[in-house]
Write a protein that holds these residues in place. Structure first.
Motif, PDB file in Angstrom:
ATOM      1  N   LYS A  80       0.581  -1.376   0.205  1.00 61.29           N
ATOM      2  CA  LYS A  80       0.052  -0.322   0.128  1.00 61.29           C
ATOM      3  C   LYS A  80       1.094   1.199  -0.414  1.00 61.29           C
ATOM      4  CE  LYS A  80      -3.369   0.645   3.112  1.00 61.29           C
ATOM      5  NZ  LYS A  80      -3.814   1.822   3.905  1.00 61.29           N
ATOM      6  N   GLU A  81       1.857   1.106   0.351  1.00 54.90           N
ATOM      7  CA  GLU A  81       2.793   2.304   1.025  1.00 54.90           C
ATOM      8  C   GLU A  81       3.509   2.734  -0.260  1.00 54.90           C
ATOM      9  OE1 GLU A  81       3.675   4.659   3.132  1.00 54.90           O
ATOM     10  OE2 GLU A  81       1.730   3.468   4.154  1.00 54.90           O
ATOM     11  N   SER A  84       1.207   3.741  -2.824  1.00 55.87           N
ATOM     12  CA  SER A  84       0.423   5.107  -2.993  1.00 55.87           C
ATOM     13  C   SER A  84       1.944   6.304  -2.998  1.00 55.87           C
ATOM     14  CB  SER A  84       0.497   6.017  -1.295  1.00 55.87           C
ATOM     15  OG  SER A  84      -0.097   4.365  -0.264  1.00 55.87           O
ATOM     16  N   ARG A  88       1.372   9.927  -5.873  1.00 55.94           N
ATOM     17  CA  ARG A  88       1.838  10.861  -5.241  1.00 55.94           C
ATOM     18  C   ARG A  88       3.043  11.025  -6.230  1.00 55.94           C
ATOM     19  NH1 ARG A  88       2.948   8.616   0.320  1.00 55.94           N
ATOM     20  NH2 ARG A  88       0.521   8.548   0.686  1.00 55.94           N
ATOM     21  N   LYS A  96      -7.908   6.445  -0.266  1.00 54.59           N
ATOM     22  CA  LYS A  96      -7.421   5.695   0.231  1.00 54.59           C
ATOM     23  C   LYS A  96      -7.176   4.616  -0.995  1.00 54.59           C
ATOM     24  CE  LYS A  96     -10.998   2.456   2.145  1.00 54.59           C
ATOM     25  NZ  LYS A  96     -11.770   2.594   3.263  1.00 54.59           N
ATOM     26  N   ILE A 116      -8.668   1.529  -5.568  1.00 51.62           N
ATOM     27  CA  ILE A 116      -8.177   2.534  -4.901  1.00 51.62           C
ATOM     28  C   ILE A 116      -9.301   4.092  -5.267  1.00 51.62           C
ATOM     29  CG2 ILE A 116      -6.565   4.740  -6.197  1.00 51.62           C
ATOM     30  CD1 ILE A 116      -4.991   1.575  -7.715  1.00 51.62           C
TER      31      ILE A 116
END
Length: 141
Positions: A80-81, A84, A88, A96, A116
């Motif tokens: 997930k990180e 993300s 970004r 989220k 997502i």
């Protein structure tokens, strides 16, 4: 613990005793032979106290614990990180990310589905983090 205490006590007593005798050692031609005898006595004291140690039991250190470093939750969190950060860097706004994983019989962990929550273009998001190994679902809000 008592054995270690006994060894330290014997070592300290022999050091002090031989130190006192070493200071009282005569000078002259007999000095070197007396010092040699003192050194032999010191080595014998150390060897005698060291041989009184019983076999040390290391069985407490040999226990194998089965602590899994990578669990399904950890894999989902780290993926997930990664997702993300990838979004970004491409300046994609999202609410989220949910990552669903599955642990296989051989112990490996795979990603099944990535959801997502975003109001951005779904095709662009799929292009950034999409793969043929897992399903990417964009939920528009």
């Amino acid at each position: 613990m008592q054995i270690l205490s006994s060894f330290i006590t014997g070592f300290c007593v022999s050091c002090v005793l031989l130190g006192v005798l070493y200071m009282l050692c005569p000078t002259g031609s007999i000095s070197s032979s007396v010092k040699y005898v003192f050194c032999l006595c010191f080595v014998c004291c150390i060897v005698a106290t060291a041989t009184t140690f019983p076999k040390i039991d290391f069985s407490q250190f040999e226990k194998h614990y089965n602590n899994e470093l990578l669990t399904e939750e950890n894999a989902a969190f780290y993926s997930k990180e990664v997702f993300s950060e990838a979004l970004r860097q491409e300046k994609i706004n999202f609410e989220k990310i949910d990552v669903y994983t599955n642990k296989l019989k051989d112990g490996s962990i795979v990603i099944n589905r990535v959801e997502i929550y975003s109001n951005q273009d779904a095709s662009k998001i799929k292009q950034i983090i999409g793969s043929k190994d897992y399903e990417v679902v964009v939920i528009n809000e």
